[in-house]
Design a protein around this motif. Structure first.
Motif, PDB file in Angstrom:
ATOM      1  N   TYR A  95       0.836  -1.197   0.000  1.00  0.00           N
ATOM      2  CA  TYR A  95       0.000   0.000   0.000  1.00  0.00           C
ATOM      3  C   TYR A  95       0.868   1.243   0.000  1.00  0.00           C
ATOM      4  O   TYR A  95       1.865   1.308   0.724  1.00  0.00           O
ATOM      5  CB  TYR A  95      -0.874   0.049   1.248  1.00  0.00           C
ATOM      6  CG  TYR A  95      -1.845  -1.085   1.407  1.00  0.00           C
ATOM      7  CD1 TYR A  95      -1.493  -2.243   2.087  1.00  0.00           C
ATOM      8  CD2 TYR A  95      -3.141  -0.980   0.894  1.00  0.00           C
ATOM      9  CE1 TYR A  95      -2.394  -3.286   2.246  1.00  0.00           C
ATOM     10  CE2 TYR A  95      -4.049  -2.013   1.054  1.00  0.00           C
ATOM     11  CZ  TYR A  95      -3.665  -3.158   1.730  1.00  0.00           C
ATOM     12  OH  TYR A  95      -4.570  -4.188   1.881  1.00  0.00           O
ATOM     13  N   CYS A  96       0.482   2.234  -0.762  1.00  0.00           N
ATOM     14  CA  CYS A  96       1.109   3.538  -0.605  1.00  0.00           C
ATOM     15  C   CYS A  96       0.172   4.426   0.206  1.00  0.00           C
ATOM     16  O   CYS A  96      -1.049   4.192   0.255  1.00  0.00           O
ATOM     17  CB  CYS A  96       1.446   4.187  -1.946  1.00  0.00           C
ATOM     18  SG  CYS A  96       0.040   4.705  -2.938  1.00  0.00           S
ATOM     19  N   ALA A  97       0.767   5.408   0.853  1.00  0.00           N
ATOM     20  CA  ALA A  97       0.002   6.274   1.739  1.00  0.00           C
ATOM     21  C   ALA A  97       0.602   7.674   1.750  1.00  0.00           C
ATOM     22  O   ALA A  97       1.803   7.841   1.514  1.00  0.00           O
ATOM     23  CB  ALA A  97      -0.021   5.689   3.144  1.00  0.00           C
ATOM     24  N   ALA A  98      -0.219   8.654   2.040  1.00  0.00           N
ATOM     25  CA  ALA A  98       0.195  10.051   2.076  1.00  0.00           C
ATOM     26  C   ALA A  98       0.135  10.580   3.503  1.00  0.00           C
ATOM     27  O   ALA A  98      -0.882  10.431   4.181  1.00  0.00           O
ATOM     28  CB  ALA A  98      -0.695  10.894   1.169  1.00  0.00           C
ATOM     29  N   ASP A  99       1.240  11.204   3.924  1.00  0.00           N
ATOM     30  CA  ASP A  99       1.335  11.827   5.248  1.00  0.00           C
ATOM     31  C   ASP A  99       1.269  13.332   5.042  1.00  0.00           C
ATOM     32  O   ASP A  99       2.266  13.949   4.667  1.00  0.00           O
ATOM     33  CB  ASP A  99       2.648  11.404   5.909  1.00  0.00           C
ATOM     34  CG  ASP A  99       2.843  11.997   7.292  1.00  0.00           C
ATOM     35  OD1 ASP A  99       3.781  11.560   7.983  1.00  0.00           O
ATOM     36  OD2 ASP A  99       2.074  12.896   7.686  1.00  0.00           O
ATOM     37  N   LEU A 100       0.134  13.920   5.321  1.00  0.00           N
ATOM     38  CA  LEU A 100      -0.062  15.343   5.070  1.00  0.00           C
ATOM     39  C   LEU A 100       0.493  16.231   6.180  1.00  0.00           C
ATOM     40  O   LEU A 100       0.520  17.458   6.038  1.00  0.00           O
ATOM     41  CB  LEU A 100      -1.543  15.644   4.863  1.00  0.00           C
ATOM     42  CG  LEU A 100      -2.059  15.523   3.424  1.00  0.00           C
ATOM     43  CD1 LEU A 100      -1.866  14.113   2.886  1.00  0.00           C
ATOM     44  CD2 LEU A 100      -3.523  15.929   3.348  1.00  0.00           C
ATOM     45  N   THR A 101       0.960  15.623   7.256  1.00  0.00           N
ATOM     46  CA  THR A 101       1.384  16.407   8.416  1.00  0.00           C
ATOM     47  C   THR A 101       2.895  16.595   8.480  1.00  0.00           C
ATOM     48  O   THR A 101       3.387  17.690   8.767  1.00  0.00           O
ATOM     49  CB  THR A 101       0.907  15.725   9.710  1.00  0.00           C
ATOM     50  OG1 THR A 101      -0.503  15.555   9.658  1.00  0.00           O
ATOM     51  CG2 THR A 101       1.288  16.552  10.928  1.00  0.00           C
ATOM     52  N   ARG A 102       3.638  15.534   8.214  1.00  0.00           N
ATOM     53  CA  ARG A 102       5.101  15.565   8.376  1.00  0.00           C
ATOM     54  C   ARG A 102       5.775  15.522   7.010  1.00  0.00           C
ATOM     55  O   ARG A 102       6.220  14.461   6.560  1.00  0.00           O
ATOM     56  CB  ARG A 102       5.546  14.367   9.215  1.00  0.00           C
ATOM     57  CG  ARG A 102       5.180  14.464  10.686  1.00  0.00           C
ATOM     58  CD  ARG A 102       5.129  13.083  11.324  1.00  0.00           C
ATOM     59  NE  ARG A 102       3.955  12.364  10.877  1.00  0.00           N
ATOM     60  CZ  ARG A 102       2.777  12.437  11.482  1.00  0.00           C
ATOM     61  NH1 ARG A 102       2.640  13.155  12.568  1.00  0.00           N
ATOM     62  NH2 ARG A 102       1.739  11.754  11.016  1.00  0.00           N
TER      63      ARG A 102
END
Length: 126
Positions: A95-102
């Protein structure tokens, strides 16, 4: 909103290579960090690799260090995971995922990530 779509999974023999891709759409992908996780059969989802928003910093799980390489092309809104010297224990849904915070130092835990793709199966035969 961010939409993520993985591709490139498949069946490969042990020792072989495979590259999976993750195409992002929605919010500007160059502004957030990205990660790859995997979930082997019957096990929990685990961190594989992550890359900062501009691709300056990369992070890897010990189990893949030296074999896998994460990269990104922000002009194409795409993140890649090049997997070499594959082992049967690498078999999992990736799975790929997006970290919008860091943006500069992405997290290594699933709850650090805000958006996820649907996953792509990678099977390594012995």
């Amino acid at each position: 909103q961010v939409q993520l779509v993985e591709s490139g999974g498949g069946l490969v023999q042990a020792g072989g290579s495979l590259r999976v891709s993750c195409a992002a759409s929605g919010r500007t992908s160059s502004r957030y960090a990205m990660g790859w996780f995997r979930q082997p059969p019957g096990k929990e989802r685990e961190f594989v690799a992550a890359i900062s928003s501009r691709g300056v910093s990369t992070y890897y799980a010990d189990s893949v260090k030296g074999r896998f390489t994460i990269s990104r092309d922000n002009a194409k809104n795409t993140v890649y995971l090049q997997m070499n010297s594959l082992k049967p224990e690498d078999t999992a849904v990736y799975y790929c995922a997006a970290d919008l915070t860091r943006s500069s130092k992405p997290g290594k835990l699933p709850y650090n990530y805000d958006y996820w793709g649907q996953g792509t199966q990678v099977t390594v035969s012995s």
